[in-house]
Design a protein around this motif. Structure first.
Motif, PDB file in Angstrom:
ATOM      1  N   GLU A  62       0.821  -1.212   0.000  1.00 27.98           N
ATOM      2  CA  GLU A  62       0.000   0.000   0.000  1.00 27.98           C
ATOM      3  C   GLU A  62       0.853   1.259   0.000  1.00 27.98           C
ATOM      4  OE1 GLU A  62      -3.131  -0.199   2.926  1.00 27.98           O
ATOM      5  OE2 GLU A  62      -4.173  -1.762   1.788  1.00 27.98           O
ATOM      6  N   VAL A  63       2.008   1.228   0.661  1.00 27.43           N
ATOM      7  CA  VAL A  63       2.932   2.368   0.626  1.00 27.43           C
ATOM      8  C   VAL A  63       3.448   2.563  -0.800  1.00 27.43           C
ATOM      9  CG1 VAL A  63       5.170   3.238   1.428  1.00 27.43           C
ATOM     10  CG2 VAL A  63       3.584   2.172   3.051  1.00 27.43           C
ATOM     11  N   ILE A  64       3.853   1.468  -1.442  1.00 27.19           N
ATOM     12  CA  ILE A  64       4.366   1.531  -2.817  1.00 27.19           C
ATOM     13  C   ILE A  64       3.273   2.019  -3.765  1.00 27.19           C
ATOM     14  CG2 ILE A  64       5.236   0.102  -4.728  1.00 27.19           C
ATOM     15  CD1 ILE A  64       6.620  -1.632  -2.469  1.00 27.19           C
ATOM     16  N   LEU A  65       2.062   1.497  -3.627  1.00 25.65           N
ATOM     17  CA  LEU A  65       0.946   1.923  -4.476  1.00 25.65           C
ATOM     18  C   LEU A  65       0.611   3.395  -4.245  1.00 25.65           C
ATOM     19  CD1 LEU A  65      -1.296  -1.240  -4.054  1.00 25.65           C
ATOM     20  CD2 LEU A  65      -0.149  -0.514  -6.171  1.00 25.65           C
ATOM     21  N   THR A  66       0.671   3.840  -2.996  1.00 24.96           N
ATOM     22  CA  THR A  66       0.399   5.238  -2.685  1.00 24.96           C
ATOM     23  C   THR A  66       1.421   6.143  -3.359  1.00 24.96           C
ATOM     24  OG1 THR A  66      -0.643   4.664  -0.587  1.00 24.96           O
ATOM     25  CG2 THR A  66       0.155   6.926  -0.804  1.00 24.96           C
ATOM     26  N   ALA A  67       2.687   5.743  -3.327  1.00 30.01           N
ATOM     27  CA  ALA A  67       3.724   6.525  -4.005  1.00 30.01           C
ATOM     28  C   ALA A  67       3.462   6.566  -5.507  1.00 30.01           C
ATOM     29  CB  ALA A  67       5.105   5.930  -3.715  1.00 30.01           C
ATOM     30  N   GLY A  68       3.096   5.431  -6.090  1.00 33.13           N
ATOM     31  CA  GLY A  68       2.790   5.404  -7.524  1.00 33.13           C
ATOM     32  C   GLY A  68       1.611   6.281  -7.881  1.00 33.13           C
ATOM     33  N   ALA A  69       0.613   6.313  -7.012  1.00 34.48           N
ATOM     34  CA  ALA A  69      -0.601   7.098  -7.274  1.00 34.48           C
ATOM     35  C   ALA A  69      -0.369   8.597  -7.155  1.00 34.48           C
ATOM     36  CB  ALA A  69      -1.720   6.656  -6.331  1.00 34.48           C
ATOM     37  N   ARG A  70       0.803   9.005  -6.689  1.00 32.68           N
ATOM     38  CA  ARG A  70       1.143  10.426  -6.618  1.00 32.68           C
ATOM     39  C   ARG A  70       1.736  10.932  -7.936  1.00 32.68           C
ATOM     40  NH1 ARG A  70       1.014  13.019  -1.723  1.00 32.68           N
ATOM     41  NH2 ARG A  70       2.514  14.540  -2.530  1.00 32.68           N
ATOM     42  N   THR A  71       1.827  10.071  -8.920  1.00 31.15           N
ATOM     43  CA  THR A  71       2.332  10.467 -10.235  1.00 31.15           C
ATOM     44  C   THR A  71       1.439  11.544 -10.826  1.00 31.15           C
ATOM     45  OG1 THR A  71       3.254   8.273 -10.610  1.00 31.15           O
ATOM     46  CG2 THR A  71       2.794   9.587 -12.566  1.00 31.15           C
ATOM     47  N   ALA A 122       7.412   5.187 -11.261  1.00 39.67           N
ATOM     48  CA  ALA A 122       7.229   5.569  -9.857  1.00 39.67           C
ATOM     49  C   ALA A 122       7.098   4.325  -8.971  1.00 39.67           C
ATOM     50  CB  ALA A 122       6.008   6.471  -9.702  1.00 39.67           C
ATOM     51  N   LEU A 123       6.383   3.318  -9.444  1.00 44.46           N
ATOM     52  CA  LEU A 123       6.233   2.083  -8.664  1.00 44.46           C
ATOM     53  C   LEU A 123       7.559   1.335  -8.536  1.00 44.46           C
ATOM     54  CD1 LEU A 123       2.808   0.822 -10.051  1.00 44.46           C
ATOM     55  CD2 LEU A 123       3.252   1.665  -7.734  1.00 44.46           C
ATOM     56  N   ASN A 171      10.554   2.700  -8.635  1.00 45.62           N
ATOM     57  CA  ASN A 171      11.379   3.472  -7.709  1.00 45.62           C
ATOM     58  C   ASN A 171      10.905   3.337  -6.271  1.00 45.62           C
ATOM     59  OD1 ASN A 171      13.214   4.349  -9.602  1.00 45.62           O
ATOM     60  ND2 ASN A 171      12.158   6.268 -10.006  1.00 45.62           N
ATOM     61  N   ALA A 172       9.595   3.329  -6.060  1.00 46.77           N
ATOM     62  CA  ALA A 172       9.068   3.163  -4.702  1.00 46.77           C
ATOM     63  C   ALA A 172       9.415   1.778  -4.159  1.00 46.77           C
ATOM     64  CB  ALA A 172       7.559   3.392  -4.680  1.00 46.77           C
ATOM     65  N   GLY A 173       9.334   0.767  -5.011  1.00 40.46           N
ATOM     66  CA  GLY A 173       9.716  -0.575  -4.585  1.00 40.46           C
ATOM     67  C   GLY A 173      11.185  -0.648  -4.209  1.00 40.46           C
ATOM     68  N   LEU A 174      12.043  -0.078  -5.054  1.00 39.09           N
ATOM     69  CA  LEU A 174      13.475  -0.068  -4.765  1.00 39.09           C
ATOM     70  C   LEU A 174      13.772   0.722  -3.493  1.00 39.09           C
ATOM     71  CD1 LEU A 174      14.831   0.530  -8.377  1.00 39.09           C
ATOM     72  CD2 LEU A 174      15.013  -1.594  -7.058  1.00 39.09           C
ATOM     73  N   ALA A 175      13.141   1.892  -3.351  1.00 35.50           N
ATOM     74  CA  ALA A 175      13.369   2.725  -2.174  1.00 35.50           C
ATOM     75  C   ALA A 175      12.879   2.039  -0.899  1.00 35.50           C
ATOM     76  CB  ALA A 175      12.675   4.084  -2.348  1.00 35.50           C
ATOM     77  N   SER A 176      11.923   1.131  -1.051  1.00 34.37           N
ATOM     78  CA  SER A 176      11.403   0.374   0.103  1.00 34.37           C
ATOM     79  C   SER A 176      12.268  -0.831   0.437  1.00 34.37           C
ATOM     80  CB  SER A 176       9.967  -0.090  -0.184  1.00 34.37           C
ATOM     81  OG  SER A 176       9.111   1.014  -0.354  1.00 34.37           O
ATOM     82  N   GLY A 177      13.313  -1.052  -0.348  1.00 35.71           N
ATOM     83  CA  GLY A 177      14.238  -2.143  -0.067  1.00 35.71           C
ATOM     84  C   GLY A 177      13.995  -3.414  -0.856  1.00 35.71           C
ATOM     85  N   TRP A 178      13.009  -3.408  -1.745  1.00 31.00           N
ATOM     86  CA  TRP A 178      12.697  -4.593  -2.551  1.00 31.00           C
ATOM     87  C   TRP A 178      13.418  -4.522  -3.877  1.00 31.00           C
ATOM     88  CZ3 TRP A 178      10.475  -8.160   0.193  1.00 31.00           C
ATOM     89  CH2 TRP A 178       9.719  -7.784   1.297  1.00 31.00           C
ATOM     90  N   GLY A 179      13.604  -5.685  -4.500  1.00 31.52           N
ATOM     91  CA  GLY A 179      14.007  -5.691  -5.890  1.00 31.52           C
ATOM     92  C   GLY A 179      12.768  -5.378  -6.717  1.00 31.52           C
ATOM     93  N   ALA A 180      12.944  -4.647  -7.815  1.00 30.29           N
ATOM     94  CA  ALA A 180      11.793  -4.251  -8.628  1.00 30.29           C
ATOM     95  C   ALA A 180      12.192  -4.177 -10.094  1.00 30.29           C
ATOM     96  CB  ALA A 180      11.253  -2.899  -8.159  1.00 30.29           C
ATOM     97  N   ASN A 181      11.235  -4.545 -10.961  1.00 25.41           N
ATOM     98  CA  ASN A 181      11.480  -4.525 -12.395  1.00 25.41           C
ATOM     99  C   ASN A 181      10.175  -4.286 -13.131  1.00 25.41           C
ATOM    100  OD1 ASN A 181      12.080  -5.683 -15.184  1.00 25.41           O
ATOM    101  ND2 ASN A 181      14.061  -5.879 -14.203  1.00 25.41           N
TER     102      ASN A 181
END
Length: 192
Positions: free
Chosen positions: A34-43, A124-125, A127-137
């Protein structure tokens, strides 16, 4: 001088997507998602149209979508290699956010700007995933443009399309740095 957020700049200057095939369980929890989705929704969404939406893929949905991709690939006459690559995306998946471009009628906001906004959500998603410590692609593939897969597999409406699949999970291997664009080759400065 404007306030500088050096931590954010350092992150953006060093960010690196993690290959989806190297991501493993565990993935983010619902609260973390939900944090990652919230960051994405701020696009920026061009006039508050929100021309996109999210579908979170997890659990048995990966198996169902992988089987559907295999069926659709065969029906479309895709090569065994192309089918296997698409199926593997779902076989390897831990957590995935499908970013659906869902354009809205507007006299002021052209459709192409709504498409750009959906693409910006994908980044944005990641970057939010990476910034949260997850691997993301961010991945796509032939199946992301197949109407029958999109409608049957993800329930997309006729006017919707898929901007991308954002895979999240625990990074197993740090990828090496890759060459980046030469700014001198891609930048033109105009001052008059």
């Amino acid at each position: 001088m404007p306030d500088r957020n050096q931590a954010a700049l350092d992150f953006l200057l060093s960010r690196r997507s993690r290959p989806a095939k190297t991501l493993a369980a565990p993935g983010p929890s619902r609260d973390e998602l939900e944090v990652i989705l919230t960051a994405g929704a701020r696009t920026p969404d061009h006039g508050k149209l929100e021309p996109w939406r999210f579908i979170v893929i997890e659990g048995a949905a990966f198996d169902r979508l992988g089987k559907l991709v295999g069926t659709r690939g065969a029906a479309l006459g895709k090569s065994d290699q192309d089918i296997a690559k698409a199926v593997k995306q779902f076989e390897d998946g831990v957590t995935c956010i499908a970013v659906v471009e869902s354009p809205k009628a507007s006299d002021k906001i052209p459709a192409i700007e709504q498409t750009y906004s959906a693409g910006a959500v994908c980044l944005a998603l990641v970057n939010a995933g990476l910034a949260s410590g997850w691997g993301a692609n961010w991945l796509t593939g032939w199946h992301c443009f197949d109407r029958e897969f999109l409608q049957e597999g993800l329930g997309l409406a006729a006017h919707e399309s898929l901007a991308g699949l954002i895979y999240l999970g625990t990074e197993q291997v740090a990828p090496p740095e890759r060459p980046r664009p030469d700014l001198k080759e891609i930048t033109t400065w105009i001052s008059a």
